[in-house]
Design an enzyme around this catalytic site. Structure first.
Site, PDB file in Angstrom:
ATOM      1  N   ASP A  21      31.997  55.878  11.101  1.00 43.40           N
ATOM      2  CA  ASP A  21      31.845  54.459  11.255  1.00 43.40           C
ATOM      3  C   ASP A  21      33.305  53.739  11.164  1.00 43.40           C
ATOM      4  O   ASP A  21      34.175  54.418  10.585  1.00 43.40           O
ATOM      5  CB  ASP A  21      31.210  53.841   9.675  1.00 43.40           C
ATOM      6  N   GLY A  24      34.526  49.894  15.569  1.00 39.30           N
ATOM      7  CA  GLY A  24      34.707  48.212  16.111  1.00 39.30           C
ATOM      8  C   GLY A  24      35.594  47.631  15.083  1.00 39.30           C
ATOM      9  O   GLY A  24      36.692  46.973  15.728  1.00 39.30           O
ATOM     10  N   SER A  66      22.360  55.492  16.553  1.00 39.25           N
ATOM     11  CA  SER A  66      21.182  55.397  15.672  1.00 39.25           C
ATOM     12  C   SER A  66      20.304  54.683  16.558  1.00 39.25           C
ATOM     13  O   SER A  66      20.235  54.004  17.585  1.00 39.25           O
ATOM     14  CB  SER A  66      21.399  54.646  14.258  1.00 39.25           C
ATOM     15  N   ASN A  69      21.161  50.966  16.784  1.00 41.42           N
ATOM     16  CA  ASN A  69      22.111  50.763  17.569  1.00 41.42           C
ATOM     17  C   ASN A  69      21.511  50.267  18.939  1.00 41.42           C
ATOM     18  O   ASN A  69      22.377  49.571  19.677  1.00 41.42           O
ATOM     19  CB  ASN A  69      23.046  52.025  17.804  1.00 41.42           C
ATOM     20  N   ARG A 195      26.625  53.431   2.221  1.00 40.34           N
ATOM     21  CA  ARG A 195      25.428  53.380   2.672  1.00 40.34           C
ATOM     22  C   ARG A 195      25.340  54.691   3.426  1.00 40.34           C
ATOM     23  O   ARG A 195      25.904  55.012   4.198  1.00 40.34           O
ATOM     24  CB  ARG A 195      25.260  52.068   3.729  1.00 40.34           C
ATOM     25  N   ILE A 196      23.778  54.985   3.491  1.00 43.18           N
ATOM     26  CA  ILE A 196      23.547  55.816   4.188  1.00 43.18           C
ATOM     27  C   ILE A 196      22.747  55.793   5.454  1.00 43.18           C
ATOM     28  O   ILE A 196      22.685  56.493   6.456  1.00 43.18           O
ATOM     29  CB  ILE A 196      22.177  56.775   3.335  1.00 43.18           C
ATOM     30  N   SER A 197      22.252  54.385   5.729  1.00 44.23           N
ATOM     31  CA  SER A 197      22.123  53.916   7.118  1.00 44.23           C
ATOM     32  C   SER A 197      21.023  54.741   7.929  1.00 44.23           C
ATOM     33  O   SER A 197      21.295  54.989   9.012  1.00 44.23           O
ATOM     34  CB  SER A 197      23.179  53.631   7.742  1.00 44.23           C
TER      35      SER A 197
HETATM   36  C1  FPP Z   1      30.188  53.114  14.333  1.00 41.60           C
HETATM   37  O1  FPP Z   1      31.158  52.549  14.523  1.00 41.60           O
HETATM   38  C2  FPP Z   1      30.022  54.342  15.521  1.00 41.60           C
HETATM   39  C3  FPP Z   1      29.218  54.426  16.463  1.00 41.60           C
HETATM   40  C4  FPP Z   1      28.097  53.574  16.667  1.00 41.60           C
HETATM   41  C5  FPP Z   1      29.522  55.145  17.676  1.00 41.60           C
HETATM   42  C6  FPP Z   1      30.139  56.582  17.226  1.00 41.60           C
HETATM   43  C7  FPP Z   1      30.626  56.985  18.598  1.00 41.60           C
HETATM   44  C8  FPP Z   1      31.824  57.565  18.859  1.00 41.60           C
HETATM   45  C9  FPP Z   1      32.885  58.064  17.914  1.00 41.60           C
HETATM   46  C10 FPP Z   1      32.229  57.961  20.245  1.00 41.60           C
HETATM   47  C11 FPP Z   1      31.536  59.091  20.934  1.00 41.60           C
HETATM   48  C12 FPP Z   1      31.110  60.379  20.064  1.00 41.60           C
HETATM   49  C13 FPP Z   1      30.794  61.252  20.704  1.00 41.60           C
HETATM   50  C14 FPP Z   1      30.033  62.359  19.859  1.00 41.60           C
HETATM   51  C15 FPP Z   1      31.014  61.958  22.187  1.00 41.60           C
HETATM   52  P1  FPP Z   1      30.901  50.861  14.622  1.00 41.60           P
HETATM   53  O2  FPP Z   1      30.910  50.489  15.717  1.00 41.60           O
HETATM   54  O3  FPP Z   1      29.575  50.431  13.771  1.00 41.60           O
HETATM   55  O4  FPP Z   1      32.115  50.186  13.711  1.00 41.60           O
HETATM   56  P2  FPP Z   1      32.267  48.898  12.991  1.00 41.60           P
HETATM   57  O5  FPP Z   1      31.207  49.169  11.555  1.00 41.60           O
HETATM   58  O6  FPP Z   1      33.634  48.819  12.426  1.00 41.60           O
HETATM   59  O7  FPP Z   1      31.816  47.710  13.667  1.00 41.60           O
END
Ligand code: FPP
Length: 248
Positions: A21, A24, A66, A69, A195-197
């Site tokens: 996490d 972003g 998820s 998502n 959180r476990i989300s």
């Molecule tokens: C959560 O950060 C991250 C994700 C929803 C995507 C995870 C994907 C990767 C690390 C890239 C590729 C992975 C693989 C396995 C090829 P967020 O977007 O929720 O961050 P935020 O909470 O700061 O908004």
């Protein structure tokens, strides 16, 4: 002494799960688009997988996308799916070099065709590797998985293939997408959220939780080793008393 040297190799968790996490926020701090955070997170995936395989972890599960998502802006969902295809294609060499088998859990049928095909290709190509399994949770949510298992089991009961008395923890587990994968002993979440989300709710019944403020794109193998050292300092009682565990 660095964290790697502090790890007791005889007491490693067999399975580590990670909620990656903070991509972003990491991008926002740099005035960049959220998708830059996701692409920067790939390096952390590579480092963590290599580090985990190197010390002898057998299963590493990563929460990559998820069920919830899908509700993100279309452009971000598309960028994540494209990144996934590109990464699988590019990083298959990393999997071969490190003897890592790829697996996936989740509602994989809901993935776009090309993502599903690339995923299936990487799974088949790495099926013979046996040092570690890297499990990608894609279009995954625990409630979806549990409801899905309940549906399959109830259909079998209706057809007379199972009776209600057959239903126990082991049988239920065998209808989850994690069937044949041991439960994680350690669950890590980055980015300072507690959180476990909707992640592996059934499977983390006895897992130890480790939360770090590091944002995922900053997470490196040394951070993984630090989490394992912390895990090894804990006493896992599984409902027993401390005295029972010590005298065992
Ligand atoms: C959560 O950060 C991250 C994700 C929803 C995507 C995870 C994907 C990767 C690390 C890239 C590729 C992975 C693989 C396995 C090829 P967020 O977007 O929720 O961050 P935020 O909470 O700061 O908004």
């Amino acid at each position: 002494m660095n964290f790697k040297d502090q790890i007791d190799k005889s007491r490693l968790p067999e399975h580590i799960a990670i909620i990656m996490d903070g991509n972003g926020r990491w991008a926002k701090q740099r005035g960049r688009l959220r998708t830059f955070g996701h692409s920067s997170g790939v390096k952390s995936v590579r480092e963590t997988a290599e580090g985990a395989a190197e010390i002898g972890i057998k299963y590493l599960t990563l929460y990559a996308f998820s069920t919830e998502n899908w509700k993100r802006p279309r452009s971000e969902v598309n960028a994540l799916m494209t990144l996934l295809v590109k990464t699988l294609n590019k990083e298959i060499k990393t999997l071969h070099d490190n003897n890592i088998r790829l697996l996936a859990i989740g509602d994989l049928k809901s993935l776009p065709d090309n993502t599903f095909k690339e995923l299936q290709y990487a799974i088949n190509e790495t099926a013979h590797h046996d040092k570690m399994a890297m499990v990608l949770a894609l279009s995954y949510s625990s409630r979806w998985e549990i409801v899905n298992a309940a549906k399959i089991i109830s259909e079998k009961v209706q057809k007379g293939e199972l009776t209600p008395d057959d239903i126990n923890n082991d049988l239920f587990s065998s209808y989850l997408t994690t069937a044949n994968i041991p439960d994680p002993e350690l669950l890590i979440r980055t980015s300072g959220e507690y959180r476990i989300s909707n992640f592996l709710l059934w499977q983390i019944a006895y897992a130890e939780f480790y939360f770090t403020p590091k944002l995922w794109p900053d997470f490196r193998r040394e951070d993984l080793f630090e989490a394992i050292v912390d895990f090894q300092k804990r006493e896992r009682r599984f409902g027993k008393t401390s005295e029972q565990i010590v005298s065992k």
